[in-house]
Design a protein around this motif. Structure first.
Motif, mmCIF file in Angstrom:
data_model
loop_
_atom_site.group_PDB
_atom_site.id
_atom_site.type_symbol
_atom_site.label_atom_id
_atom_site.label_comp_id
_atom_site.label_asym_id
_atom_site.label_seq_id
_atom_site.Cartn_x
_atom_site.Cartn_y
_atom_site.Cartn_z
ATOM 1 N N THR A 157 42.511 50.632 81.179
ATOM 2 C CA THR A 157 42.817 49.339 79.328
ATOM 3 C C THR A 157 41.266 50.251 78.544
ATOM 4 O O THR A 157 39.834 50.233 78.883
ATOM 5 N N LYS A 158 41.235 51.011 77.719
ATOM 6 C CA LYS A 158 40.306 51.363 76.440
ATOM 7 C C LYS A 158 39.704 50.237 76.623
ATOM 8 O O LYS A 158 39.528 48.138 76.316
ATOM 9 N N ILE A 159 37.917 50.371 75.746
ATOM 10 C CA ILE A 159 36.910 49.417 76.294
ATOM 11 C C ILE A 159 37.127 48.109 75.021
ATOM 12 O O ILE A 159 37.022 46.889 75.136
ATOM 13 N N ILE A 160 37.293 48.975 73.831
ATOM 14 C CA ILE A 160 38.245 48.440 72.357
ATOM 15 C C ILE A 160 39.245 47.274 72.576
ATOM 16 O O ILE A 160 38.973 46.216 71.986
ATOM 17 N N ASP A 161 40.219 47.150 74.337
ATOM 18 C CA ASP A 161 40.845 46.747 73.712
ATOM 19 C C ASP A 161 40.524 45.927 74.678
ATOM 20 O O ASP A 161 41.753 44.293 75.287
ATOM 21 N N GLU A 162 39.573 45.580 75.769
ATOM 22 C CA GLU A 162 39.641 44.362 76.545
ATOM 23 C C GLU A 162 39.938 42.983 75.656
ATOM 24 O O GLU A 162 39.208 42.713 74.510
ATOM 25 N N PRO A 163 39.711 42.081 76.386
ATOM 26 C CA PRO A 163 39.882 40.913 75.422
ATOM 27 C C PRO A 163 38.301 39.267 75.220
ATOM 28 O O PRO A 163 39.381 39.398 74.163
ATOM 29 N N ILE A 164 37.595 40.232 75.881
ATOM 30 C CA ILE A 164 36.182 39.066 76.101
ATOM 31 C C ILE A 164 35.159 40.013 76.149
ATOM 32 O O ILE A 164 35.697 40.750 77.301
ATOM 33 N N TRP A 165 34.067 39.785 75.428
ATOM 34 C CA TRP A 165 32.903 40.135 76.271
ATOM 35 C C TRP A 165 31.703 39.647 76.572
ATOM 36 O O TRP A 165 31.519 38.640 74.949
ATOM 37 N N MET A 166 30.700 39.702 76.833
ATOM 38 C CA MET A 166 29.734 39.129 77.045
ATOM 39 C C MET A 166 28.813 39.586 75.680
ATOM 40 O O MET A 166 28.366 40.795 75.969
ATOM 41 N N LEU A 167 28.515 38.818 74.899
ATOM 42 C CA LEU A 167 27.262 38.915 73.587
ATOM 43 C C LEU A 167 26.186 39.080 74.003
ATOM 44 O O LEU A 167 25.363 37.887 74.150
#
Length: 254
Positions: A157-167
């Motif tokens: 999966t492309k990193i910008i297509d990940e559904p959620i990130w820690m901010l």
């Protein structure tokens, strides 16, 4: 008495069917559906890969990195702006994009990335920071936003297509960043700001009675730099290298 034979029953010829009003009406549900709002934004170009010049640049940079680092005896002072970026230069070899931070003052801010102000967003993320707070921090100086997600073996999966990130905002954990599809409200904001390449302001609500209904926005040019499949960075570019607010967005998979 003579018995009479029954005569065969002959029917009159069938008359051609007359067209009625019911025949001309369409039974498709789309006939009665309301037309969608007018959005003149163009789809993204969906470029398959970097141009030949970008490929040549990356090859040159890879060869250059293989050379040993030599520290010169005479140090020449160099003036760098924007954290190592000279004005709006592309010393990172990045791609120029349009980024917009928007949302209600007390609601969580959203980030939309477009190829240009006239294109549909290729990325919309809802950040766990109130819009007013983030814009206030940017007015005070430099803001560094890091979006981290977990690396999974074999995941393509492309990193910008990940559904959620820690901010993380300036090193402090600030909730999550959630990717979403562009809503009608998002597209309406992009449509209103179509003629604006950079700037900040407020879009009033329809009624104009509730201050919280106003949408605050800040739009600028960003330089998108793809470091690897697990890292991507967006540097906000200030026009003419002035001392305006600075923002850097880091997508990292660890």
């Amino acid at each position: 008495m003579r018995e009479s034979k029954p005569q065969p029953l002959t029917l009159p010829p069938a008359s051609p069917r007359r067209s009625t009003n019911l025949d001309t009406k369409s039974s498709s549900p789309m006939a009665n559906a309301e037309s969608p709002p007018t959005i003149s934004l163009q789809p993204a170009s969906n470029k398959k890969g970097p141009s030949k010049s970008r490929k040549l640049f990356h090859r040159f940079r890879a060869v250059f990195r293989s050379f040993p680092i030599i520290t010169p005896s005479c140090k020449i002072p160099v003036s760098l702006h924007n954290g190592g970026r000279i004005g709006e230069g592309h010393i990172h070899g990045g791609i120029r994009m349009t980024g917009t931070l928007f949302g209600n003052r007390r609601a969580r801010v959203s980030l939309a990335i477009q190829e240009s102000p006239k294109c549909l967003p290729i990325l919309v993320i809802e950040l766990g920071i109130p819009t007013g707070k983030l814009l206030q921090d940017m007015g005070a100086g430099f803001v560094r936003v890091a979006l981290e997600c977990e690396k999974k073996p074999g995941d393509k999966t492309k990193i910008i297509d990940e559904p959620i990130w820690m901010l993380y905002c300036n090193g402090k954990k600030s909730g999550y960043g959630v990717r979403r599809e562009a809503t009608e409200d998002d597209l309406s904001v992009m449509q209103v700001l179509q003629a604006i390449s950079m700037g900040a302001g407020v879009i009033p609500n329809d009624g104009g009675e509730k201050p919280d209904g106003e949408v605050m926005y800040m739009r600028a040019q960003f330089e998108r730099v793809i470091g690897s499949k697990d890292s991507e960075t967006y540097y906000m570019l200030n026009p003419d290298g002035n001392n305006g607010p600075e923002l850097s967005l880091f997508f990292v998979r660890v």
